[in-house]
Design an enzyme around this catalytic site. Structure first.
Site, short mmCIF file in Angstrom:
data_model
loop_
_atom_site.label_atom_id
_atom_site.label_comp_id
_atom_site.label_asym_id
_atom_site.label_seq_id
_atom_site.Cartn_x
_atom_site.Cartn_y
_atom_site.Cartn_z
N SER A 120 0.82 -1.22 0.00
CA SER A 120 0.00 0.00 0.00
C SER A 120 0.84 1.26 0.00
CB SER A 120 -0.84 0.04 1.27
OG SER A 120 -1.77 -0.99 1.31
N HIS A 141 -0.66 -2.45 -7.16
CA HIS A 141 -1.47 -2.11 -5.97
C HIS A 141 -2.96 -2.18 -6.28
CE1 HIS A 141 -2.58 1.06 -2.72
NE2 HIS A 141 -2.75 -0.17 -2.26
N GLU A 153 -2.92 0.55 -9.10
CA GLU A 153 -1.78 1.46 -9.26
C GLU A 153 -0.58 0.60 -9.66
OE1 GLU A 153 -1.64 5.30 -6.37
OE2 GLU A 153 -1.67 3.41 -5.30
N ASN A 191 -2.78 6.16 -1.25
CA ASN A 191 -2.72 6.26 0.21
C ASN A 191 -2.08 7.54 0.71
OD1 ASN A 191 -4.16 4.03 1.23
ND2 ASN A 191 -2.59 2.73 0.33
N1 CAA Z 1 -15.81 -8.42 -1.43
C1 CAA Z 1 -16.27 -8.64 -2.68
N2 CAA Z 1 -17.36 -8.05 -3.18
C2 CAA Z 1 -18.02 -7.20 -2.38
C3 CAA Z 1 -17.60 -6.91 -1.08
C4 CAA Z 1 -16.43 -7.56 -0.60
N3 CAA Z 1 -15.94 -7.35 0.62
N4 CAA Z 1 -18.45 -6.02 -0.53
C5 CAA Z 1 -19.38 -5.75 -1.46
N5 CAA Z 1 -19.12 -6.46 -2.58
C6 CAA Z 1 -19.88 -6.43 -3.83
C7 CAA Z 1 -21.29 -6.91 -3.64
O1 CAA Z 1 -21.37 -8.31 -3.76
C8 CAA Z 1 -22.02 -6.18 -4.76
O2 CAA Z 1 -21.80 -6.88 -5.96
P1 CAA Z 1 -22.90 -6.87 -7.15
O3 CAA Z 1 -22.96 -5.47 -7.67
O4 CAA Z 1 -22.33 -7.84 -8.11
O5 CAA Z 1 -24.18 -7.33 -6.52
C9 CAA Z 1 -21.27 -4.85 -4.87
O6 CAA Z 1 -19.98 -5.08 -4.26
C10 CAA Z 1 -21.98 -3.73 -4.14
O7 CAA Z 1 -22.17 -4.17 -2.81
P2 CAA Z 1 -23.36 -3.71 -1.85
O8 CAA Z 1 -24.53 -3.31 -2.70
O9 CAA Z 1 -23.57 -4.78 -0.84
O10 CAA Z 1 -22.76 -2.52 -1.05
P3 CAA Z 1 -22.29 -1.08 -1.51
O11 CAA Z 1 -23.05 -0.58 -2.66
O12 CAA Z 1 -22.22 -0.32 -0.26
O13 CAA Z 1 -20.79 -1.31 -2.03
C11 CAA Z 1 -18.48 -1.26 -1.58
C12 CAA Z 1 -19.80 -1.92 -1.25
C13 CAA Z 1 -18.16 -1.49 -3.05
C14 CAA Z 1 -17.43 -1.93 -0.71
C15 CAA Z 1 -18.62 0.29 -1.29
O14 CAA Z 1 -19.07 0.47 0.03
C16 CAA Z 1 -17.32 1.03 -1.49
O15 CAA Z 1 -16.96 1.35 -2.61
N6 CAA Z 1 -16.62 1.32 -0.37
C17 CAA Z 1 -15.35 2.04 -0.42
C18 CAA Z 1 -14.26 1.07 -0.81
C19 CAA Z 1 -12.93 1.74 -0.90
O16 CAA Z 1 -12.74 2.94 -0.72
N7 CAA Z 1 -11.91 0.92 -1.20
C20 CAA Z 1 -10.55 1.38 -1.23
C21 CAA Z 1 -9.93 1.11 0.12
S1 CAA Z 1 -8.29 1.71 0.18
C22 CAA Z 1 -7.40 0.55 -0.58
O17 CAA Z 1 -7.87 -0.48 -1.01
C23 CAA Z 1 -5.94 0.81 -0.72
C24 CAA Z 1 -5.11 0.50 0.46
O18 CAA Z 1 -3.91 0.27 0.20
C25 CAA Z 1 -5.55 0.55 1.85
P1 NAD Z 2 -4.46 -9.44 5.88
O1 NAD Z 2 -4.03 -9.26 7.29
O2 NAD Z 2 -5.89 -9.66 5.57
O3 NAD Z 2 -3.65 -10.64 5.19
C1 NAD Z 2 -2.26 -10.80 5.23
C2 NAD Z 2 -1.98 -12.28 5.07
O4 NAD Z 2 -0.58 -12.47 4.90
C3 NAD Z 2 -2.41 -13.10 6.29
O5 NAD Z 2 -3.25 -14.16 5.88
C4 NAD Z 2 -1.07 -13.61 6.86
O6 NAD Z 2 -1.17 -14.90 7.44
C5 NAD Z 2 -0.21 -13.63 5.60
N1 NAD Z 2 1.24 -13.58 5.89
C6 NAD Z 2 1.89 -12.83 6.80
N2 NAD Z 2 3.21 -13.08 6.74
C7 NAD Z 2 3.39 -13.98 5.76
C8 NAD Z 2 4.51 -14.65 5.22
N3 NAD Z 2 5.74 -14.41 5.69
N4 NAD Z 2 4.32 -15.53 4.20
C9 NAD Z 2 3.08 -15.78 3.71
N5 NAD Z 2 1.98 -15.19 4.19
C10 NAD Z 2 2.12 -14.32 5.20
O7 NAD Z 2 -3.91 -8.15 5.11
P2 NAD Z 2 -4.44 -7.53 3.73
O8 NAD Z 2 -5.45 -6.48 4.04
O9 NAD Z 2 -4.75 -8.63 2.79
O10 NAD Z 2 -3.13 -6.75 3.26
C11 NAD Z 2 -2.06 -7.42 2.63
C12 NAD Z 2 -1.21 -6.44 1.86
O11 NAD Z 2 -2.03 -5.73 0.91
C13 NAD Z 2 -0.53 -5.36 2.71
O12 NAD Z 2 0.71 -5.03 2.14
C14 NAD Z 2 -1.50 -4.19 2.60
O13 NAD Z 2 -0.90 -2.96 2.83
C15 NAD Z 2 -1.93 -4.33 1.14
N6 NAD Z 2 -3.21 -3.72 0.81
C16 NAD Z 2 -4.23 -3.75 1.70
C17 NAD Z 2 -5.44 -3.16 1.37
C18 NAD Z 2 -6.59 -3.18 2.33
O14 NAD Z 2 -7.56 -2.43 2.13
N7 NAD Z 2 -6.58 -4.00 3.36
C19 NAD Z 2 -5.62 -2.58 0.10
C20 NAD Z 2 -4.53 -2.58 -0.80
C21 NAD Z 2 -3.33 -3.15 -0.43
#
Ligand code: CAA
Ligand code: NAD
Length: 284
Positions: A120, A141, A153, A191
């Site tokens: 991330s 990503h 990304e 991020n």
């Molecule tokens: N896994 C897989 N599919 C999922 C799901 C999940 N956890 N949650 C919801 N869905 C699917 C549903 O099955 C549904 O699919 P269909 O259209 O085929 O029926 C669709 O998504 C819409 O779901 P819902 O109607 O139940 O709910 P919603 O309209 O509220 O959408 C959401 C759910 C898509 C998760 C929406 O709330 C959303 O876009 N949330 C924000 C997500 C976001 O910002 N993601 C980025 C996070 S940051 C990141 O990823 C980077 C990082 O490094 C941290």
């Molecule tokens: P998670 O905690 O759901 O899963 C991580 C998994 O990695 C666990 O099942 C753990 O057992 C496994 N693991 C840890 N050490 C390991 C090793 N040495 N060998 C093999 N497996 C190992 O975490 P996540 O949310 O799936 O995040 C995983 C990666 O993806 C991180 O780098 C995170 O920053 C990135 N990411 C997360 C998100 C998010 O929204 N959670 C979105 C984009 C990218």
């Protein structure tokens, strides 16, 4: 050469999602985690999601079986590495853990294998430096939830070759995603912008500005965000949010990225959000 085999390291919420979209795209997938229990939890997540898609009429039962048949599992890195064309790593957001995995993958994978990280925020250039093939290391990503979100990304490390970049863009497109090229700086684009907003929302709780529910309502109803920032933080995982803030803070040396003490406290307590059953909200 056309790629056939994709291995995914880490079967958590991101790794299982990546394995799913790769298998849906027709790749033979190997999904790895440290224990059989973790691997099977990842496979169950995929099987359940695909079953829901069958119920909704978006997929036939045969297609579901075909996708699941294309996903093999292992707990042995050598096994995941030995025939892979592309490896996508999705383990915990810790540089030392990722670097060690890349070092080992470099030793076990065929020469042509491309090594991608779903990190991330961590420096792709530094992860690549753990290998003897930095020109074949790249950031890929995906966003959470992987089967739904369109963006990938694509991050070039300092040494990533043009051919590797093009092959990874093509693989992301084959998985139904829209790749966007960004440069290798802490948190990339997604991020760097998203996580300070989430951290600020946590500060608003910490300073008693409003309840988590109220903060989420403001951002959902006022800014049309699909999830409020605290619901989103719980969804991402509070450990991941903290590690990303730490990378931004350390990488830029700027106090504006300091992680909120409340975020640290929750992670120390094991309140990691949805995946642990408790974060800003409780999940039963
Ligand atoms: N896994 C897989 N599919 C999922 C799901 C999940 N956890 N949650 C919801 N869905 C699917 C549903 O099955 C549904 O699919 P269909 O259209 O085929 O029926 C669709 O998504 C819409 O779901 P819902 O109607 O139940 O709910 P919603 O309209 O509220 O959408 C959401 C759910 C898509 C998760 C929406 O709330 C959303 O876009 N949330 C924000 C997500 C976001 O910002 N993601 C980025 C996070 S940051 C990141 O990823 C980077 C990082 O490094 C941290
Ligand atoms: P998670 O905690 O759901 O899963 C991580 C998994 O990695 C666990 O099942 C753990 O057992 C496994 N693991 C840890 N050490 C390991 C090793 N040495 N060998 C093999 N497996 C190992 O975490 P996540 O949310 O799936 O995040 C995983 C990666 O993806 C991180 O780098 C995170 O920053 C990135 N990411 C997360 C998100 C998010 O929204 N959670 C979105 C984009 C990218």
């Amino acid at each position: 050469m056309e790629w056939k085999r994709v291995s995914v390291i880490g079967a958590g919420q991101m790794g299982s999602g990546i394995a799913q979209v790769a298998a849906q795209a027709g790749y033979q997938v190997v999904l790895l985690d440290t224990t059989e229990e973790q691997v099977q939890a990842g496979v169950k997540r995929i099987a359940d999601l695909l079953a829901r898609n069958v119920e909704k009429g978006k997929l036939s039962a045969e297609e579901r079986e075909g996708i699941l048949d294309r996903i093999a599992t292992t707990t042995q890195l050598e096994e995941a590495a030995q025939e892979a064309d592309l490896v996508i790593e999705a383990v915990v957001e810790k540089l030392e853990v990722k670097a060690e995995i890349f070092r080992r993958l470099d030793q076990c994978c065929p020469n042509h294998t491309i090594l991608a990280s779903n990190t991330s925020s961590l420096p792709i250039t530094e992860i690549a430096a753990a290998t003897k093939r930095p020109e074949q290391v790249i950031g890929m990503h995906f966003m959470n939830p992987v089967p739904v979100m369109k963006l990938v990304e694509v991050i070039r490390g300092l040494a990533t070759s043009e051919d590797v970049f093009r092959l990874v863009v093509a693989a992301a497109e084959r998985m139904g995603k829209t790749p966007v090229e960004v440069n290798d700086y802490p948190g990339f684009v997604s991020n760097r912008i998203l996580m300070p907003m989430i951290n600020e929302a946590i500060y608003a709780v910490y300073e008693g500005v409003a309840t988590p529910e109220a903060i989420d309502q403001v951002m959902k109803l006022g800014m049309n965000h699909p999830m409020g920032p605290l619901t989103l933080a719980d969804f991402i995982g509070l450990d991941t949010c903290l590690y990303i803030m730490e990378t931004l803070h350390e990488g830029f040396g700027d106090s504006k990225y300091r992680p909120c003490p409340l975020l640290r406290k929750y992670v120390k307590a094991g309140w990691l959000g949805r995946k642990s059953g408790r974060g800003f909200y409780q999940y039963s």
